[in-house]
Write a protein that holds these residues in place. Structure first.
Motif, PDB file in Angstrom:
ATOM      1  N   MET A  99      -7.304  33.560  -8.385  1.00  0.00           N
ATOM      2  CA  MET A  99      -6.656  34.757  -8.863  1.00  0.00           C
ATOM      3  C   MET A  99      -6.586  34.995  -7.725  1.00  0.00           C
ATOM      4  N   HIS A 100      -7.051  35.662  -7.383  1.00  0.00           N
ATOM      5  CA  HIS A 100      -6.902  36.652  -6.020  1.00  0.00           C
ATOM      6  C   HIS A 100      -5.562  36.466  -4.849  1.00  0.00           C
ATOM      7  N   VAL A 101      -5.546  35.249  -4.739  1.00  0.00           N
ATOM      8  CA  VAL A 101      -3.731  34.984  -4.677  1.00  0.00           C
ATOM      9  C   VAL A 101      -3.151  34.973  -5.691  1.00  0.00           C
ATOM     10  N   THR A 102      -2.988  34.934  -7.118  1.00  0.00           N
ATOM     11  CA  THR A 102      -2.380  35.019  -8.211  1.00  0.00           C
ATOM     12  C   THR A 102      -1.955  36.860  -8.887  1.00  0.00           C
ATOM     13  N   ARG A 103      -2.682  37.389  -8.198  1.00  0.00           N
ATOM     14  CA  ARG A 103      -2.706  38.518  -8.653  1.00  0.00           C
ATOM     15  C   ARG A 103      -1.788  39.259  -7.618  1.00  0.00           C
ATOM     16  N   ALA A 104      -1.997  38.947  -6.093  1.00  0.00           N
ATOM     17  CA  ALA A 104      -1.040  39.200  -5.060  1.00  0.00           C
ATOM     18  C   ALA A 104       0.355  38.419  -5.193  1.00  0.00           C
ATOM     19  N   PHE A 105       0.499  37.218  -5.181  1.00  0.00           N
ATOM     20  CA  PHE A 105       1.828  36.957  -5.927  1.00  0.00           C
ATOM     21  C   PHE A 105       2.492  37.523  -7.349  1.00  0.00           C
ATOM     22  N   LEU A 106       1.779  37.978  -8.517  1.00  0.00           N
ATOM     23  CA  LEU A 106       2.431  38.629  -9.638  1.00  0.00           C
ATOM     24  C   LEU A 106       2.674  40.131  -8.281  1.00  0.00           C
ATOM     25  N   GLU A 107       1.872  41.094  -8.132  1.00  0.00           N
ATOM     26  CA  GLU A 107       2.497  42.100  -6.948  1.00  0.00           C
ATOM     27  C   GLU A 107       3.377  41.995  -6.124  1.00  0.00           C
ATOM     28  N   GLY A 108       3.640  40.821  -5.944  1.00  0.00           N
ATOM     29  CA  GLY A 108       4.887  40.645  -4.913  1.00  0.00           C
ATOM     30  C   GLY A 108       5.488  40.887  -5.647  1.00  0.00           C
ATOM     31  N   ALA A 109       6.566  39.879  -6.759  1.00  0.00           N
ATOM     32  CA  ALA A 109       7.178  39.670  -7.658  1.00  0.00           C
ATOM     33  C   ALA A 109       7.217  40.621  -9.113  1.00  0.00           C
ATOM     34  N   GLY A 110       6.672  42.063  -8.680  1.00  0.00           N
ATOM     35  CA  GLY A 110       6.934  43.139  -9.954  1.00  0.00           C
ATOM     36  C   GLY A 110       5.868  42.519 -11.144  1.00  0.00           C
ATOM     37  N   PHE A 111       5.482  41.491 -11.437  1.00  0.00           N
ATOM     38  CA  PHE A 111       4.909  41.246 -12.563  1.00  0.00           C
ATOM     39  C   PHE A 111       4.152  41.984 -13.146  1.00  0.00           C
ATOM     40  N   GLU A 112       4.030  42.986 -13.159  1.00  0.00           N
ATOM     41  CA  GLU A 112       2.912  43.894 -14.284  1.00  0.00           C
ATOM     42  C   GLU A 112       2.583  44.079 -15.239  1.00  0.00           C
ATOM     43  N   ASP A 113       3.626  43.719 -16.273  1.00  0.00           N
ATOM     44  CA  ASP A 113       3.356  43.080 -17.810  1.00  0.00           C
ATOM     45  C   ASP A 113       3.115  42.032 -17.779  1.00  0.00           C
ATOM     46  N   ALA A 114       2.329  40.756 -17.467  1.00  0.00           N
ATOM     47  CA  ALA A 114       2.437  39.420 -16.909  1.00  0.00           C
ATOM     48  C   ALA A 114       0.795  39.226 -17.846  1.00  0.00           C
ATOM     49  N   GLU A 115       1.307  38.546 -19.108  1.00  0.00           N
ATOM     50  CA  GLU A 115       0.076  38.050 -20.062  1.00  0.00           C
ATOM     51  C   GLU A 115      -0.715  36.973 -19.171  1.00  0.00           C
ATOM     52  N   ILE A 116      -2.911  37.319 -18.603  1.00  0.00           N
ATOM     53  CA  ILE A 116      -3.508  36.424 -18.267  1.00  0.00           C
ATOM     54  C   ILE A 116      -3.823  36.210 -19.258  1.00  0.00           C
ATOM     55  N   ILE A 117      -4.171  34.907 -19.491  1.00  0.00           N
ATOM     56  CA  ILE A 117      -5.043  34.187 -20.595  1.00  0.00           C
ATOM     57  C   ILE A 117      -5.832  33.101 -19.752  1.00  0.00           C
ATOM     58  N   ASP A 118      -7.220  33.610 -19.946  1.00  0.00           N
ATOM     59  CA  ASP A 118      -8.028  32.901 -18.968  1.00  0.00           C
ATOM     60  C   ASP A 118      -8.773  31.816 -19.977  1.00  0.00           C
ATOM     61  N   VAL A 119      -8.332  30.808 -19.771  1.00  0.00           N
ATOM     62  CA  VAL A 119      -8.615  30.059 -20.316  1.00  0.00           C
ATOM     63  C   VAL A 119      -9.694  29.125 -21.101  1.00  0.00           C
ATOM     64  N   SER A 120     -11.393  29.914 -19.713  1.00  0.00           N
ATOM     65  CA  SER A 120     -12.190  29.160 -20.117  1.00  0.00           C
ATOM     66  C   SER A 120     -12.949  30.016 -21.273  1.00  0.00           C
ATOM     67  N   LYS A 121     -12.541  31.434 -21.975  1.00  0.00           N
ATOM     68  CA  LYS A 121     -13.013  32.000 -22.808  1.00  0.00           C
ATOM     69  C   LYS A 121     -12.263  31.460 -23.896  1.00  0.00           C
ATOM     70  N   GLN A 122     -11.066  30.570 -24.159  1.00  0.00           N
ATOM     71  CA  GLN A 122     -10.424  30.768 -25.305  1.00  0.00           C
ATOM     72  C   GLN A 122     -10.978  28.983 -26.296  1.00  0.00           C
ATOM     73  N   LYS A 123     -10.962  28.915 -27.210  1.00  0.00           N
ATOM     74  CA  LYS A 123     -11.642  27.629 -27.792  1.00  0.00           C
ATOM     75  C   LYS A 123     -10.199  26.801 -28.051  1.00  0.00           C
ATOM     76  N   ILE A 124     -10.503  25.616 -27.370  1.00  0.00           N
ATOM     77  CA  ILE A 124      -9.529  24.777 -27.235  1.00  0.00           C
ATOM     78  C   ILE A 124      -9.962  23.392 -27.530  1.00  0.00           C
ATOM     79  N   THR A 125      -9.843  22.338 -28.587  1.00  0.00           N
ATOM     80  CA  THR A 125     -11.054  21.644 -28.908  1.00  0.00           C
ATOM     81  C   THR A 125     -10.143  20.351 -28.647  1.00  0.00           C
ATOM     82  N   PRO A 126     -10.825  19.717 -27.062  1.00  0.00           N
ATOM     83  CA  PRO A 126     -10.210  18.260 -26.815  1.00  0.00           C
ATOM     84  C   PRO A 126      -8.900  17.846 -27.744  1.00  0.00           C
ATOM     85  N   CYS A 127      -8.275  17.105 -26.938  1.00  0.00           N
ATOM     86  CA  CYS A 127      -7.254  16.484 -28.437  1.00  0.00           C
ATOM     87  C   CYS A 127      -7.747  15.136 -28.501  1.00  0.00           C
ATOM     88  N   ALA A 128      -7.562  14.383 -29.337  1.00  0.00           N
ATOM     89  CA  ALA A 128      -9.019  13.246 -30.377  1.00  0.00           C
ATOM     90  C   ALA A 128      -7.400  12.488 -30.267  1.00  0.00           C
TER      91      ALA A 128
END
Length: 539
Positions: free
Chosen positions: A20-49
């Motif tokens: 994310m240190h690298v990703t934030r640098a990329f977003l800053e360079g692109a000017g994507f201040e409004d990018a929505e970041i989804i932390d996958v580790s905090k989401q409830k994602i049931t494994p595909c059955a």
């Protein structure tokens, strides 16, 4: 424009995620201040059955009601999707892999024809989307480590007509490490540049090549990585070490031999720990017992030295303020960044390209023409005048290879006046005395400027000489030396005026004139190290 970032780091969006240190640098360079970041580790994602209900019973809808409902909506409607994840076991972290598996509702049961091995028809038209893969790995290079990742995204995206760029960054463990910050600052600027180019349409191949090029050489990175785990290859790898030993090992990992063997002793005063870094052409070894006779000893609080290494404190300023002490050979301190810096050829080309391409100053351009004029005039005024005119004509040729300094141009004016006076038959005693006195005043006057005369030349003796312009030691030492030389030239002028009239032999006159200059030259070579060693509390 909708920018969606899938952060697959189990560390979340906290500051300790290298990717994310690298990703934030990329977003800053692109000017994507409004990018929505989804932390996958905090989401409830049931494994595909693998029930395929999303293809048959509830087309486009998974039977599991969890956070993937919202994630899929955002995934389909996004204009740019950034997949940010560390490399885990040569593939994707489990959280983001689960997310990818749950993208099954985006496809249909109907078989497609876009791949000879088989595929399924997509449910949505996402051909307008642009994707970016940003990933870090802990190896010294990314090459050869992302085969399974690219194979998967090629099938999911590229073969469906969706373009994606890959920013695979090696040496991930060091990217956000404060101790390695000075080596990766320029790298992160390149990542920002990639973001800026992406926002304009396309990341250039040159920028992608820079990102894929390792910052540190293999040997240095591997050694530093081992040190970060407390591994000592000369002992049992399981031997426990505290932070100070690991830190000292990491510092030694960046060692580059400069032709001189040394023993640097680090004594951390606040934790009462002492280590030695034995430096030879074979490398640097850190020892905690069986010490050798040290050539240089640094007595410093461990906390201060850590701050200096991270760039949170100025090492030269701290030394000037006597916050730490150096005992023994002080020359190591003048070359510290060179000896414990990055020796990779790529880094040298990037960091020092501008410095290498620039012309450097050379004090010979200042001194030799003037001395030639004075020596020649000692034998014959006319010869002295001719030599002076010839020297004036030759100096601009030297400026083709050496950066000119304002004081060289002023000296040419002095030389022109002295040469003309000699050729016109003006008393040589008076002419040379006034010339030397004026020359000395030029030196003295420069001592009161921001960059004294000798500083214009001496900073070229160091790899990072430009940085010395703000170094308090460098400024003060050069100011003292400049005053010394100025006083010497004025004194020589007065002594010559007074002694020449006594009818002394020419050799005696020349000795009186030039022996003090030789002595001052020897003093100039000795004084800087002595002064700094004395100031820092050394011997």
């Amino acid at each position: 424009m909708k920018i969606l970032v899938f952060n697959g780091s189990p560390k979340g969006n906290a500051g300790n995620s290298n990717t994310m240190h690298v990703t934030r640098a990329f977003l800053e360079g692109a000017g994507f201040e409004d990018a929505e970041i989804i932390d996958v580790s905090k989401q409830k994602i049931t494994p595909c059955a693998g029930c395929y209900a999303c293809w048959t019973k509830t087309p486009g809808k998974c039977i599991f009601r969890d956070d993937m409902d919202t994630i899929l909506e955002k995934r389909v409607s996004a204009d740019v999707v950034i997949w940010s994840f560390p490399l885990y076991y040569y593939s994707l972290p489990s959280g983001i892999k689960a997310l990818m598996d749950r993208q099954l509702p985006m496809g249909k049961a109907k078989m497609g024809s876009d791949h000879e091995s088989g595929s399924h028809v997509g449910r949505y038209d996402v051909s307008h989307q642009r994707h970016v893969l940003i990933s870090t790995c802990g190896f010294w290079t990314a090459e050869g480590n992302y085969g399974s990742v690219t194979a998967q995204f090629d099938r999911i995206l590229k073969e469906k007509g969706v373009h994606y760029d890959s920013l695979f960054c090696a040496q991930g463990g060091a990217i956000s490490n404060p101790d390695a910050k000075r080596f990766f600052d320029k790298y992160m600027e390149t990542v920002k540049q990639a973001g800026a180019e992406f926002a304009k349409g396309k990341i250039s191949e040159e920028t992608l090549d820079k990102i894929s090029t390792p910052v540190l050489p293999k040997e240095i990175y591997n050694s530093a990585a081992d040190a970060s785990w407390g591994i000592d290859h000369d002992k049992d790898d399981k031997t426990p070490h505290d932070n100070s030993f690991v830190f000292t090992k990491q510092m030694a990992a960046f060692y580059k031999h400069d032709g001189t063997d040394r023993v640097l002793e680090m004594h951390y005063t606040d934790i009462n720990k002492t280590y030695q870094i034995v430096m030879t052409a074979k490398g640097a070894e850190v020892i905690s017992e069986g010490f050798k006779k040290s050539t240089t000893r640094i007595e410093t609080p461990f906390s201060l030295w850590r701050d200096i290494s991270k760039g949170d404190a100025d090492g030269q300023a701290a030394l000037f303020q006597k916050k730490y002490k150096v005992v023994g050979d002080f020359s190591l301190m003048m070359k510290f960044d060179e000896i414990f810096g990055d020796s990779s050829e790529s880094a040298k080309k990037e960091v020092f390209a501008e410095e290498k391409s620039a012309l450097k100053t050379n004090m010979k351009v200042l001194l030799l023409p003037w001395l030639a004029l004075l020596i020649a005039s000692s034998f014959d005024p006319i010869i002295g005048g001719v030599v002076g005119i010839a020297a004036i004509a030759l100096v601009p040729m030297w400026w083709i290879k050496h950066q000119p300094v304002i004081y060289e141009k002023i000296t040419l004016i002095f030389m022109g006046a002295v040469s003309a006076a000699l050729l016109l038959g003006v008393d040589v005693r008076m002419v040379t005395a006034i010339g030397n006195f004026s020359y000395g005043l030029m030196w003295l006057g420069s001592a009161f400027t921001k960059t004294s005369l000798t500083a214009h030349y001496s900073y070229n003796n160091y790899d990072d000489g430009e940085a010395l312009r703000n170094n308090p030691f460098f400024i003060k030492i050069n100011r003292i030396l400049t005053v010394g030389w100025g006083v010497l030239f004025c004194a020589v002028a007065l002594s010559m005026y007074l002694l020449v009239g006594l009818g002394l032999p020419s050799l005696v006159v020349m000795a009186i004139r030039y022996l003090p200059m030789a002595a001052m030259g020897a003093f100039t070579a000795w004084y800087p190290e002595w002064y700094m060693s004395r100031w820092s509390g050394g011997c």
